[in-house]
Write a protein that holds these residues in place. Structure first.
Motif, PDB file in Angstrom:
ATOM      1  N   SER A  92       3.867  -2.688  15.141  1.00 60.33           N
ATOM      2  CA  SER A  92       2.765  -3.377  14.459  1.00 60.33           C
ATOM      3  C   SER A  92       3.074  -3.523  12.963  1.00 60.33           C
ATOM      4  CB  SER A  92       1.453  -2.604  14.638  1.00 60.33           C
ATOM      5  OG  SER A  92       1.037  -2.603  15.978  1.00 60.33           O
ATOM      6  N   GLY A  93       3.708  -2.507  12.397  1.00 60.99           N
ATOM      7  CA  GLY A  93       4.084  -2.581  10.994  1.00 60.99           C
ATOM      8  C   GLY A  93       5.135  -3.623  10.703  1.00 60.99           C
ATOM      9  N   ARG A  94       5.912  -3.988  11.735  1.00 63.56           N
ATOM     10  CA  ARG A  94       6.957  -5.002  11.565  1.00 63.56           C
ATOM     11  C   ARG A  94       6.496  -6.393  11.982  1.00 63.56           C
ATOM     12  NH1 ARG A  94      10.702  -3.728   8.336  1.00 63.56           N
ATOM     13  NH2 ARG A  94      12.182  -5.110   9.409  1.00 63.56           N
ATOM     14  N   ALA A  95       5.287  -6.500  12.532  1.00 68.28           N
ATOM     15  CA  ALA A  95       4.802  -7.792  13.032  1.00 68.28           C
ATOM     16  C   ALA A  95       4.478  -8.730  11.866  1.00 68.28           C
ATOM     17  CB  ALA A  95       3.562  -7.581  13.893  1.00 68.28           C
ATOM     18  N   MET A 165      -1.199  -5.815  -0.127  1.00 69.52           N
ATOM     19  CA  MET A 165      -1.767  -5.340   1.127  1.00 69.52           C
ATOM     20  C   MET A 165      -0.808  -5.499   2.303  1.00 69.52           C
ATOM     21  SD  MET A 165      -5.334  -6.357   3.037  1.00 69.52           S
ATOM     22  CE  MET A 165      -6.380  -5.838   1.677  1.00 69.52           C
ATOM     23  N   ALA A 166      -0.063  -6.590   2.348  1.00 63.97           N
ATOM     24  CA  ALA A 166       0.877  -6.800   3.457  1.00 63.97           C
ATOM     25  C   ALA A 166       1.925  -5.696   3.503  1.00 63.97           C
ATOM     26  CB  ALA A 166       1.547  -8.174   3.339  1.00 63.97           C
ATOM     27  N   ARG A 167       2.443  -5.319   2.343  1.00 66.32           N
ATOM     28  CA  ARG A 167       3.488  -4.292   2.296  1.00 66.32           C
ATOM     29  C   ARG A 167       2.920  -2.900   2.554  1.00 66.32           C
ATOM     30  NH1 ARG A 167       4.756  -1.308  -1.918  1.00 66.32           N
ATOM     31  NH2 ARG A 167       3.655  -2.705  -3.356  1.00 66.32           N
ATOM     32  N   THR A 168       1.785  -2.592   1.939  1.00 66.87           N
ATOM     33  CA  THR A 168       1.255  -1.235   2.072  1.00 66.87           C
ATOM     34  C   THR A 168       0.652  -0.994   3.456  1.00 66.87           C
ATOM     35  OG1 THR A 168      -0.820  -1.962   1.043  1.00 66.87           O
ATOM     36  CG2 THR A 168       0.848  -0.978  -0.394  1.00 66.87           C
ATOM     37  N   SER A 169       0.080  -2.022   4.081  1.00 71.87           N
ATOM     38  CA  SER A 169      -0.428  -1.841   5.449  1.00 71.87           C
ATOM     39  C   SER A 169       0.727  -1.612   6.418  1.00 71.87           C
ATOM     40  CB  SER A 169      -1.267  -3.041   5.874  1.00 71.87           C
ATOM     41  OG  SER A 169      -0.519  -4.237   5.843  1.00 71.87           O
ATOM     42  N   ALA A 170       1.856  -2.296   6.190  1.00 71.05           N
ATOM     43  CA  ALA A 170       3.044  -2.058   7.025  1.00 71.05           C
ATOM     44  C   ALA A 170       3.550  -0.635   6.842  1.00 71.05           C
ATOM     45  CB  ALA A 170       4.139  -3.069   6.674  1.00 71.05           C
ATOM     46  N   LEU A 171       3.533  -0.139   5.605  1.00 72.39           N
ATOM     47  CA  LEU A 171       3.956   1.239   5.337  1.00 72.39           C
ATOM     48  C   LEU A 171       3.046   2.224   6.069  1.00 72.39           C
ATOM     49  CD1 LEU A 171       5.620   3.374   3.807  1.00 72.39           C
ATOM     50  CD2 LEU A 171       4.010   3.111   1.885  1.00 72.39           C
ATOM     51  N   ALA A 172       1.727   1.987   6.022  1.00 76.92           N
ATOM     52  CA  ALA A 172       0.787   2.883   6.702  1.00 76.92           C
ATOM     53  C   ALA A 172       1.055   2.924   8.208  1.00 76.92           C
ATOM     54  CB  ALA A 172      -0.648   2.427   6.438  1.00 76.92           C
ATOM     55  N   LEU A 173       1.410   1.797   8.801  1.00 74.84           N
ATOM     56  CA  LEU A 173       1.694   1.759  10.238  1.00 74.84           C
ATOM     57  C   LEU A 173       2.984   2.501  10.571  1.00 74.84           C
ATOM     58  CD1 LEU A 173       0.538  -1.898  10.845  1.00 74.84           C
ATOM     59  CD2 LEU A 173      -0.376   0.113  12.008  1.00 74.84           C
TER      60      LEU A 173
END
Length: 419
Positions: A92-95, A165-173
């Motif tokens: 999901s983080g890579r989607a 947000m795109a980068r940090t949400s991917a990091l959180a996933l």
């Protein structure tokens, strides 16, 4: 003779620890998925569809997995669930599209289902009847611990400053995938050999699903569980949306969600005295009714401190439904189909997780991000009414002295009295 068939409490502690990390990963990932979807241009309807996709695969897989667990061991489902959760979080983080995000969210949901079916079946199989409420309550503390820490971590990692947000949400996933993997450290010797051996003779019989669903107490347990979980789920998915509309930053939203989870933990720690004081029916009915009113109240434009108080009390109320619905279903179901009955309960949960977010998305698209909370409030009030109705036909919890006459040593003596 009873000693070898009753494992100690160490397996339950390990199971709670493993579940805490697995649930923590999911609770961290789900708001992060919502924020990632927002960064990819999703609107309220798309958020609802993605939240529903989390439950779509589990909707079809729950009963077959329950049948398999009735026929054999529970423990193999636990590592499989962890692998799927971690993989779904990482991917999901890579989607980079909403379709891919929905698909990997579904994989995450399937992993959570595998873990929960295996774990709940273990608790049902390895707990004495008089210990089921307590052990299910302690087991769900693992979920609450994960729900406490996960949103705080997601809110801390996700940032909307400077378009990040795109980068940090991917990091959180990606971090949530690592949290899920930690569950492996506690998945050892959680299944007692004597309990699996004793389950095999009954596993030869296949109880029809229709018969299980017609068993008194099972439908009520399924619906109450569906309502409570849907409220928790939509709260997790839509509080970020509401926060965006009201200018509440992600870190504060994560803290609000964790306050709700902390109150749920507090509720489950005092479950036994509350049951003694109020009884099963009154406790279920009161908490569902109050939780529904508070859930609908979230739609009001209240100050942040009042919102925090409402979520705290609501979290305490929602802590009752899940463990008591598990015990209700286990006690009502035929002995040869308890895992299948728990799987049907989870199917009801997943049906709610598919239908409720989709309905919430439609409602939010028309009436705004606060409207889904009113819809869920009505669902919980309906569950309270069903709790009253089922209480008239379903026996209350046995009082503490009741298990004593059922002990093996007492049965021969009981048979002498009529003679």
């Amino acid at each position: 003779m009873p000693t070898p068939s009753r494992p100690g409490r160490g397996w339950l502690l390990r199971l709670v620890i493993a579940f805490s990390f697995a649930q923590g990963a999911v609770s961290m990932a789900r708001p992060a998925v919502s924020y990632r979807a927002l960064s990819l241009g999703a609107d309220e309807r798309a958020i609802g569809v993605i939240a529903g996709a989390y439950a779509l695969l589990p909707l079809f897989a729950a009963v077959p997995l329950g049948r398999r667990t009735d026929h054999g061991r529970c423990a193999p489902l636990l590592p499989l669930g962890v692998v799927l959760i971690a993989g779904g979080c990482a991917l999901s983080g890579r989607a980079h599209s909403l379709t891919a995000l929905a698909a990997w969210s579904g994989v995450m949901g399937l992993g959570h289902l595998c873990f929960v079916i295996g774990a709940q079946s273990l608790v049902a199989r390895q707990s004495a009847p008089a210990e089921q409420d307590r052990n299910f309550g302690h087991f769900t503390i693992g979920a609450s611990l994960g729900q406490l820490v996960g949103p705080i971590a997601a809110g801390y990692l996700v940032s909307e400053r400077d378009g990040a947000m795109a980068r940090t949400s991917a990091l959180a996933l990606l971090v949530s995938a690592g949290v899920a993997a930690v569950s492996f450290t506690a998945l050892w010797r959680v299944e007692h050999r004597a309990s699996t051996g004793s389950a095999r003779p009954a596993s030869r019989q296949k109880v029809p699903v229709g018969r299980i669903l017609r068993t008194r107490g099972v439908p009520a347990g399924i619906f109450i569980s569906l309502a409570v979980l849907s409220a928790t789920d939509i709260l997790t998915a839509y509080l970020p949306v509401l926060g965006e509309q009201r200018g509440i930053p992600p870190a504060t939203v994560g803290l609000l969600l964790s306050l709700r989870a902390a109150a749920t933990i507090a509720c489950r720690l005092v479950m036994t005295p509350m049951l003694r004081l109020l009884g099963r029916t009154a406790l279920l009915t009161t908490t569902c009714l109050l939780g529904g009113l508070l859930c609908a109240g979230i739609a009001l434009p209240v100050p942040l401190r009042w919102l925090a108080l409402m979520l705290t009390v609501m979290g305490f109320c929602l802590g009752v439904g899940q463990p008591l619905s598990m015990t209700t279903v286990v006690r009502a179901a035929p002995a040869a189909a308890r895992s299948t009955a728990l799987a049907l309960r989870l199917t009801g949960n997943r049906l709610g997780q598919v239908a409720t977010p989709a309905s919430a998305g439609l409602v939010a698209g028309v009436a705004g991000g606060a409207a889904p909370f009113v819809m869920l409030g009505a669902l919980l009030v309906g569950a309270a009414g069903l709790g009253v109705r089922s209480g008239r036909t379903t026996p209350e919890d046995p009082a503490p002295p009741v298990p004593v006459p059922r002990a093996g040593a007492e049965r021969p003596h009981a048979k002498r009295n009529p003679a």
